[in-house]
Design a protein around this motif. Structure first.
Motif: not given
Length: 77
Positions: A70-76
């Motif tokens: 999963p992508l870290p939060t705040g990253t697109t």
């Protein structure tokens, strides 16, 4: 009935030993059928089923792609 080959070591571990002993006991002796021989057939079935299931799971694999992290939060992406 006599069979010189029937008293060899390990013969009782073959799949047809139980049914042969049941047939011989039922046909040629006045005694009751030994219950232990009746369990040899289901025991062979269970042993071969477990061996086959273990081989199946050991030789097959999941063909689905591995899930991505999963992508870290705040990253697109």
């Amino acid at each position: 009935m006599s069979n010189r080959e029937a008293d060899k070591d390990g013969l009782q571990f073959l799949p047809a030993y139980g049914p042969t002993q049941i047939g011989f006991t039922a046909g040629f002796t006045p005694t009751d059928i030994p219950d232990g021989y009746l369990l040899l057939g289901p025991a062979w079935f269970l042993a071969m089923w477990l061996l086959g299931t273990a081989a199946f799971f050991a030789r097959t694999r999941n063909h689905l792609p591995a899930p991505s992290a999963p992508l870290p939060t705040g990253t697109t992406a």
